[in-house]
Design an enzyme around this catalytic site. Structure first.
Site, short mmCIF file in Angstrom:
data_model
loop_
_atom_site.label_atom_id
_atom_site.label_comp_id
_atom_site.label_asym_id
_atom_site.label_seq_id
_atom_site.Cartn_x
_atom_site.Cartn_y
_atom_site.Cartn_z
N LYS A 9 0.81 -1.33 0.19
CA LYS A 9 0.22 -0.11 0.01
C LYS A 9 0.88 1.20 -0.10
O LYS A 9 0.44 2.13 -0.44
CB LYS A 9 -0.87 0.04 1.21
CG LYS A 9 -0.16 0.04 2.49
CD LYS A 9 -1.33 0.08 3.81
CE LYS A 9 -0.60 0.09 5.02
NZ LYS A 9 0.17 1.51 5.12
N THR A 10 2.00 1.35 0.66
CA THR A 10 3.04 2.51 0.95
C THR A 10 3.28 2.88 -0.60
O THR A 10 3.22 4.00 -0.80
CB THR A 10 3.98 2.01 1.55
OG1 THR A 10 3.60 1.90 2.90
CG2 THR A 10 4.84 3.43 1.84
N GLU A 208 -3.54 4.53 6.72
CA GLU A 208 -3.92 3.74 7.86
C GLU A 208 -5.15 4.09 8.43
O GLU A 208 -5.47 4.31 9.96
CB GLU A 208 -2.93 3.64 9.08
CG GLU A 208 -1.38 3.24 8.58
CD GLU A 208 -1.33 1.79 8.62
OE1 GLU A 208 -2.39 1.03 8.67
OE2 GLU A 208 -0.41 1.12 8.27
N GLN A 237 -7.18 -5.10 9.81
CA GLN A 237 -5.92 -4.88 10.94
C GLN A 237 -6.25 -3.58 11.94
O GLN A 237 -5.39 -3.08 12.36
CB GLN A 237 -4.74 -4.37 10.12
CG GLN A 237 -4.29 -5.75 9.37
CD GLN A 237 -3.05 -5.40 8.51
OE1 GLN A 237 -1.82 -5.51 9.06
NE2 GLN A 237 -3.14 -5.11 7.18
N ARG A 587 2.12 -11.83 9.61
CA ARG A 587 3.65 -11.11 9.70
C ARG A 587 4.52 -12.12 9.26
O ARG A 587 5.62 -11.94 8.95
CB ARG A 587 3.88 -11.05 11.05
CG ARG A 587 3.15 -9.88 12.07
CD ARG A 587 3.00 -8.62 11.25
NE ARG A 587 1.58 -8.69 10.70
CZ ARG A 587 1.31 -7.95 9.60
NH1 ARG A 587 2.31 -6.75 9.43
NH2 ARG A 587 0.16 -7.62 8.93
#
Length: 730
Positions: A9-10, A208, A237, A587
Site C-alpha cells: 500500500k505504501t 492507516e 488490521q 507477519r
C-alpha cells in the site's frame, strides 16, 4: 482503498501522489496524512525519489495528524485564545496540572489518580466531546461528576498557560473548522482564513485509516469538503480500539461519502498461500468487515505447524531449541520473531531463549526483570534483606509516591555522604537531617513500614511476603487508580512475578530472599552472555503490526490467553481480538508455528489449556503437526478431506509430558468451556459481584482454594481485599 496485509500500500500511495504532481496539481493543494513521524518521513522520502522537483515536495503538506494540526493552530489558533507560541504539554506536564486540579477540587488522591482522570478526558477528546458531553463514556457516579469537573478546570488551566495537550491539537482544530462552517454573527471575518483552509486542498490522502478515532475522521471530512479524498486502510488490521481507534470509521466511510469507489488490493507479496488461507479462515468469522481475499504468487509453501506442549516452560524450551537449530542451519536471527498476547508471557520465553545462548531483542517493551514495577518490588525485597543498599533504597523511597520529594532526598543523600554511612542509617535518624516536620513524618512512616516488613520477612513465606509488599506499600492500589491499559499490563506483570516467586518457593521451600534475588540476577544477566549476533525478536502482537519475518512463532494459543479472557463475553472486543490474530498470522513470510499448552501457569494461576478458537478455525489442508519424537522427519500435512472434529487429533503432543489424549472439540465455541477443576479462572479486569459492595473489578489475587483472596476495585474507586468465596463472577 482496502489494502490487505503485505499488498504494497505504501508504494501505491506514494505513486498516486507523484502522479498527481506529474499531472500538474499544485503541490500546496495536496495533503498526505499518516499516523507516525517515521511513516510520514518515509512517505515524503519516497515521493521525493519519484519527483525530481524538490521545491514541489517541500510545498506539500505531509505529516501526522498531530503535526498537521499544530501547523493549523500556529496560524489560526488566535480565534481560540492561543498565541502562535503555545506550548504542547507532554504526559508529565499533563499529570502535574491534573494533580493540582484534583487538589483544588478536594478530590482524594487515594481514589482518583491524575493519570486515571486524564485517561477518561483523553477518551472524551478522541470522541470530540467537551466536559458537558460525557454520556458516551458511560462512566458511573461519582466518577462521571469528578471527571467532568476536572476536565473543565483542567482546560481552564491549559488556556491560562497558553498550552494544549495532544488531544487538544485535534479537538481544537476540529472546533475551528466547525465554527468556520457555522459562524456566529460578527465572527465571519475572524474565520475567513479557516474557510480558506477548508477549501485549500484538491487532493487528500490518508494512510492507516482503520486506526482513526472519531475526531480524526471528522477532521479529515472537514478538510475534504472540496477535495478528492483517498483513504487507505485495512479494516481487518484495526487493533487499537483500546487507544481510541474506531473501526467504524472505515466500515462506514462509504455511507458518509456517497459515490465512494472501493478499490481492493488483494495480491500479497509477503506470505505463502498456506499462511494466507489460515489468516483468511480466522478473520472470515468476523461479521463487521468489508471483505477481501488475499492471494499470492509465492505458492502454497510449507504448511502452518501446530504444536501442543505440556507447560509454558516446555513451550518456551521447544521454541528456543527450534530457533537455535534454525540459526545453526543458516537462518538470520533478525528474520525470526516470537509473538505473545501479553507482556507478562515473555518471562519464561526470555529465560529459555537466553539459556539457549541467544540474545533477546524486545520490541515495544523491556525485559521482564527490567520492567519498572518488577524492579520496584525486587528493590523492596533487596532492602528488606540488606537495608544498606543505597541504590535500591533510593529507588523505592518515594515509589509509590508518598510525598518524599527530590529536595528531601537530596538532603538525606548529602548527610549520608558527609557521615560516610548508608542512607538507611540517616533515615533512621531523620530528625538530624534538618527537614520540615511534614517531610520528616513521611520518612518516619516509610522507615516504620520497612521495619514492619523486615519483621514479617523472618516468619513469612517468600511468596506471601511479596504479596504483602505490594499491598502494604499501596503499590497495587496506585496502579489501580491509573485505570489504563498500561496500568492493567503492569498489574498483570505483578501477578506474573507472584507466580515466579511461587515457583521458586515450590522448588526451594526454605529459600531465602537472597537466594531468590541471586537467581533473578543470574537469569536477568544471561542475555549479556549469549551471542550478540543471535538476537531473536520478542514482542506482543500489537507491536508486530507493520513488520514481517521469515520465521514466526505464535505462542499461547489457548482460550483465555489468546483470545484474552477479558474479551470472551464482549462480541465487539472479540472481533478486535480476531483481527489481532489475523495481524499475527500475516507477519510470517514462509514459516509459521503456533504453540499451545495443556497447562499454563500465568499470572500465578494454573490454567488447564483449551485450544484457542483461532487454532480450531485453521483449514485442515493448510496445517501440519510437529513430531518432537522424530525431529528429522518431515512434517506430515493433515488430509484435507477430514472434518475439523477429527483433524484435531493430529495436533501433536509432546509425549514426554502428561497431557490429555485428545484436544477437546470446541466446534461450538462462542463461549469457552471452563477449565477443569473447581476454581474459576481469574484475570486482571474481571468483573465480580459482592452482596454488599455490588459489581467490582479484579486487580489481583493471592492464595488458593479456601484461602484465595481477591484484590478488588469497588464502584466507589476504593480498593479492598476480600475472600473469593464471598463473591461470584459475572
Amino acid at each position: 482503498m482496502l489494502a490487505g496485509a503485505g499488498t504494497g500500500k505504501t508504494r501505491v500511495i506514494t505513486h498516486r501522489v507523484a502522479s498527481l504532481l506529474e499531472e500538474g496539481v499544485p503541490a500546496w493543494r495536496i495533503l498526505a496524512v499518516t499516523f507516525t513521524n517515521r511513516a510520514a518521513r518515509e512517505m515524503r522520502e519516497r515521493i521525493a525519489a519519484l519527483c525530481p522537483d524538490e521545491a514541489q515536495v517541500r510545498e506539500m503538506w505531509v505529516g501526522t495528524f498531530h503535526s498537521i494540526c499544530v501547523r493549523i493552530l500556529r496560524r489560526h489558533g488566535d480565534v481560540l485564545g492561543l498565541t502562535p507560541r503555545f506550548t504542547i504539554y507532554d504526559t508529565g506536564d499533563q499529570s502535574s496540572v491534573m494533580a493540582r486540579v484534583l487538589k483544588d477540587l478536594n478530590v482524594s488522591d487515594r481514589l482518583y489518580s491524575p493519570r486515571g482522570v486524564l485517561g477518561h478526558i483523553d477518551r472524551a477528546k478522541n470522541l470530540g466531546l467537551g466536559p458537558d458531553e460525557l454520556d458516551p463514556l458511560d462512566l458511573v457516579e461519582p466518577v462521571r461528576s469528578v471527571v467532568a469537573k476536572a476536565y473543565a478546570l483542567y482546560q481552564e488551566r491549559l488556556r491560562a498557560s497558553d498550552a494544549v495537550d495532544f488531544g487538544d491539537l485535534l479537538l481544537h482544530t476540529v472546533n475551528l473548522l466547525r465554527r468556520a462552517e457555522r459562524p456566529k454573527e460578527g465572527q465571519l471575518a475572524d474565520l475567513d482564513p479557516m474557510l480558506h483552509l477548508a477549501r485549500r486542498f484538491q487532493h487528500i490522502v490518508v494512510d492507516e485509516f482503520q486506526d482513526t478515532n472519531p475526531v480524526q475522521a471528522e477532521l479529515v471530512d472537514r478538510l475534504a469538503t472540496r477535495a478528492e479524498l483517498c483513504v487507505v486502510g485495512d479494516d481487518d488490521q484495526s487493533i487499537y480500539g483500546w487507544r481510541g481507534a474506531d473501526v467504524a470509521q472505515i466500515l462506514r466511510f462509504a455511507d458518509r461519502h456517497p459515490g465512494t469507489q472501493t478499490i481492493r488490493l488483494e495480491q500479497n507479496y509477503r506470505s505463502t498461500m498456506n499462511i494466507l488461507r489460515c489468516a483468511d479462515a480466522v478473520i472470515g468469522k468476523n461479521r463487521g468487515r468489508l471483505g477481501k481475499t488475499l492471494w499470492s504468487e509465492l505458492g502454497d509453501g510449507d504448511p502452518v505447524r501446530v504444536m501442543m506442549l505440556g507447560t509454558e516452560r516446555d513451550e518456551a524450551r521447544f521454541i528456543a531449541q527450534r530457533v537455535r537449530s534454525a540459526i545453526d542451519e543458516g537462518a538470520e536471527a533478525e528474520d525470526i520473531a516470537i509473538f505473545y498476547r501479553t507482556h507478562a508471557q515473555s518471562r519464561v520465553i526470555e529465560d529459555e531463549v537466553r539459556r539457549a545462548g541467544l540474545f533477546c531483542r524486545l520490541v515495544g517493551g523491556v525485559a521482564f526483570y527490567e520492567r519498572q514495577e518488577i524492579k520496584d518490588v525486587l528493590s523492596y525485597l533487596t532492602v528488606l534483606d540488606n537495608p544498606r543498599s543505597d541504590a535500591h533504597l533510593l529507588r523505592i523511597l518515594n515509589r509509590p509516591a508518598r510525598g518524599i520529594g527530590a529536595t528531601s532526598q537530596a538532603k538525606v543523600v548529602e548527610l549520608a555522604a558527609a557521615r560516610g554511612c548508608s542512607v538507611w542509617e540517616v533515615l533512621e535518624r531523620v530528625d538530624e537531617v534538618g527537614l520540615g516536620r511534614s517531610a520528616a513524618r513521611k520518612i518516619e512512616a516509610f522507615v516504620a513500614l520497612l521495619r514492619e516488613l523486615q519483621e514479617e520477612a523472618t516468619r513469612t513465606r517468600l511468596d506471601d511476603l511479596v504479596l504483602r509488599i505490594v499491598e502494604a506499600t499501596g503499590y497495587r492500589e496506585r496502579l489501580a487508580l491509573e485505570d489504563s491499559e498500561e496500568s492493567a499490563a503492569r498489574l498483570e506483570n505483578l501477578q506474573e512475578l507472584f507466580g515466579n516467586v511461587a515457583e521458586f518457593v515450590q522448588e526451594v521451600p526454605e529459600g531465602t530472599i537472597a537466594e531468590y534475588l541471586e537467581l533473578v540476577s543470574l537469569v536477568g544477566g544471561e542475555h549479556r552472555e549469549g551471542d550478540s549476533g543471535r538476537a531473536v525478536t520478542l514482542m506482543t502482537i500489537h507491536s508486530a503490526k507493520g513488520l514481517e519475518f521469515e520465521h514466526v512463532y505464535l505462542t499461547g494459543m489457548e482460550e483465555r490467553v489468546f483470545p484474552h479472557a477479558r474479551v470472551l463475553d464482549d462480541p465487539t472486543q472479540m472481533e478486535e481480538e480476531r483481527r489481532l490474530a489475523y495481524v499475527a498470522l500475516t507477519r510470517a513470510k514462509r514459516h509459521l508455528v503456533l504453540t499451545m499448552t495443556a497447562r499454563r501457569r500465568l499470572y500465578g494461576q494454573l490454567q488447564v489449556g483449551q485450544p484457542s478458537r483461532f487454532v480450531l478455525d485453521l483449514p485442515a489442508e493448510c496445517i501440519a503437526r510437529i513430531d518432537t519424537q522424530r525431529p528429522t522427519a518431515p512434517a506430515r500435512p493433515v488430509p484435507a478431506a477430514r472434518p475439523r472434529s477429527e483433524w484435531q487429533d493430529d495436533i501433536v503432543y509432546d509425549a514426554s509430558v502428561d497431557v490429555p489424549d485428545v484436544v477437546p472439540d470446541l466446534a461450538d465455541h462462542d463461549v469457552a468451556p471452563p477449565p477443569e477443576g473447581d476454581a474459576v479462572p481469574l484475570y486482571v479486569g474481571m468483573l465480580v459481584r459482592h452482596k454488599l459492595y455490588g459489581t467490582a473489578e479484579v486487580l489481583g489475587w493471592s492464595g488458593s482454594g479456601e484461602r484465595l483472596k481477591l484484590q478488588l476495585r469497588l464502584p466507589t474507586r476504593e480498593v479492598k481485599t476480600i475472600m473469593a468465596r464471598f463473591v461470584e463472577p459475572l
